[in-house]
Write an enzyme that holds these catalytic residues in place. Structure first.
Site, PDB file in Angstrom:
ATOM      1  NE  ARG A  16      -3.414  -2.241   2.915  1.00 41.79           N
ATOM      2  CZ  ARG A  16      -3.173  -3.411   3.439  1.00 41.79           C
ATOM      3  NH1 ARG A  16      -1.825  -3.702   3.867  1.00 41.79           N
ATOM      4  NH2 ARG A  16      -4.088  -4.405   3.690  1.00 41.79           N
TER       5      ARG A  16
ATOM      6  CE  LYS B  23      -7.875  -0.458   5.066  1.00 44.41           C
ATOM      7  NZ  LYS B  23      -8.150  -0.563   3.647  1.00 44.41           N
TER       8      LYS B  23
ATOM      9  CG  HIS C  41      -5.739   1.339  -2.996  1.00 47.47           C
ATOM     10  ND1 HIS C  41      -4.782   0.821  -1.978  1.00 47.47           N
ATOM     11  CD2 HIS C  41      -6.528   0.034  -2.889  1.00 47.47           C
ATOM     12  CE1 HIS C  41      -5.261  -0.314  -1.320  1.00 47.47           C
ATOM     13  NE2 HIS C  41      -6.274  -0.783  -1.897  1.00 47.47           N
TER      14      HIS C  41
ATOM     15  NE  ARG D 255      -3.210  -3.808  -0.907  1.00 51.55           N
ATOM     16  CZ  ARG D 255      -2.667  -4.649  -0.115  1.00 51.55           C
ATOM     17  NH1 ARG D 255      -1.429  -4.991  -0.440  1.00 51.55           N
ATOM     18  NH2 ARG D 255      -3.188  -5.636   0.743  1.00 51.55           N
TER      19      ARG D 255
ATOM     20  CG  HIS E  45      -5.272  -9.200   0.468  1.00 51.46           C
ATOM     21  ND1 HIS E  45      -4.476  -9.083  -0.443  1.00 51.46           N
ATOM     22  CD2 HIS E  45      -6.107  -8.146   0.562  1.00 51.46           C
ATOM     23  CE1 HIS E  45      -4.630  -7.915  -1.126  1.00 51.46           C
ATOM     24  NE2 HIS E  45      -5.770  -7.291  -0.651  1.00 51.46           N
TER      25      HIS E  45
ATOM     26  CE1 TYR F 129      -6.661  -3.961  -2.833  1.00 54.21           C
ATOM     27  CE2 TYR F 129      -8.046  -5.077  -1.623  1.00 54.21           C
ATOM     28  CZ  TYR F 129      -7.406  -3.995  -1.922  1.00 54.21           C
ATOM     29  OH  TYR F 129      -7.673  -2.979  -0.770  1.00 54.21           O
TER      30      TYR F 129
END
Length: 327
Positions: free
Chosen positions: A199, A224, A279, A282, A305, A314
């Protein structure tokens, strides 16, 4: 025991019971006063009594303010949450007392906001508000049910699936070249994002003391998700880091979040690239990594993740590529 008396054009109900604080409430009619008194006395008898004066005396604005001062600063996303709370404090909804804050009031706020912002924004705002009221109920003994629980949330928007094409990548990198006072940090920042699926915040927080070029790893002490993560680096990622010329201590990228954002947006405009967010790199990187790492557990270990469901948001495989695999 309840006593009902008329005061001018209103009816006042007063309840005094041993072991409980006095309860006083004013109503437009005697019938409403009697009904309220019976409900309070019944709750006292059953042991379910809660002093409603707290909810009557506190406005939503006051509860939001206390939460923002006492709880929000302890969170990692404090700045963003505080901005959301301040916005809500400017709405007329916050003038209601907590006792009068009904699902209908919150639903009206939702409908009004939906005229100007996306469903995703409303979902986040209602989540913040619900969390604050739940905290007030548990920690500050606010005697109300959470009205947000009865408010229908808008349908969640479909996740973005914008990927950077090979042609767009060439044009973007060309426009990021450090000429005419352009930042020298943008090309390594973008190329490392495409190579690692990290990120933007993780890249900008990356420090040399957490990078091991020999072992090809980068430690992210706080992500995050609130956990640390070790990112495996490809040989290309190592080469990108080796090209960065600084003192090799402290921050890897000596550029601020806002500067990086502005440089990226401006480069996209110059390159004629539309509807691309940083983003989205990503998303692009995750899809590329999936071709090298078909094992979803290994892929998730690289991207960070925590659930397969989130990883699916994603990973955007091309139908043509899947058809080739099917034979």
């Amino acid at each position: 025991m309840a006593s009902i008396r008329q005061r001018k054009n209103k009816w006042q109900a007063r309840i005094t019971s041993k072991g409980f604080p006095p309860e006083v409430q004013t109503f437009d009619t005697k019938l409403e006063a009697l009904k309220w008194a019976r409900e309070i006395e019944s709750s006292m008898d059953s042991g379910a009594y809660q002093n409603q004066s707290i909810a009557n005396d506190q406005t939503l604005h006051a509860v939001l303010q206390r939460y923002m001062e006492e709880v929000t600063p302890t969170k990692r996303g404090a700045k963003r949450e505080a901005e959301g709370i301040r916005f809500m404090q400017r709405h007329k909804m916050v003038q209601y007392s907590m006792a009068k804050l009904t699902p209908a009031v919150i639903a009206s706020y939702r409908d009004e906001r939906l005229k100007t912002v996306s469903a995703g924004t409303i979902i986040r705002e209602l989540s913040i508000l619900s969390g604050i009221i739940t905290h007030a109920r548990k920690e500050w003994a606010l005697p109300i049910a959470n009205p947000c629980a009865l408010v229908r949330k808008p349908s969640a928007p479909q996740g973005r699936n914008r990927l950077l094409t090979a042609d767009e990548e060439l044009r973007l990198l060309d426009e990021l070249k450090p000429v005419h006072r352009r930042s020298p940090w943008m090309i390594p920042l973008v190329t490392l994002a495409l190579e690692t699926a990290m990120r933007r915040g993780e890249l900008l927080a990356l420090r040399w003391e957490n990078v091991n070029l020999k072992a090809q790893t980068a430690l992210l002490p706080m992500t995050k998700n609130g956990t640390n993560r070790i990112v495996p680096l490809s040989r290309k990622a190592v080469t990108i880091l080796e090209t960065i010329r600084n003192e090799r201590h402290g921050a890897v990228f000596l550029i601020s979040y806002m500067t990086a954002n502005n440089c990226f947006v401006d480069a996209c405009k110059r390159a004629g690239i539309t509807n691309l967010h940083f983003h989205d790199l990503r998303h692009t990187a995750t899809s590329r990594l999936a071709e090298k790492l078909p094992n979803v557990i290994e892929l998730a270990a690289v991207t960070g993740h925590q659930t397969i469901q989130m990883l699916k948001r994603y990973y955007h495989p091309k139908a043509e590529a899947l058809a080739q695999k099917l034979g």
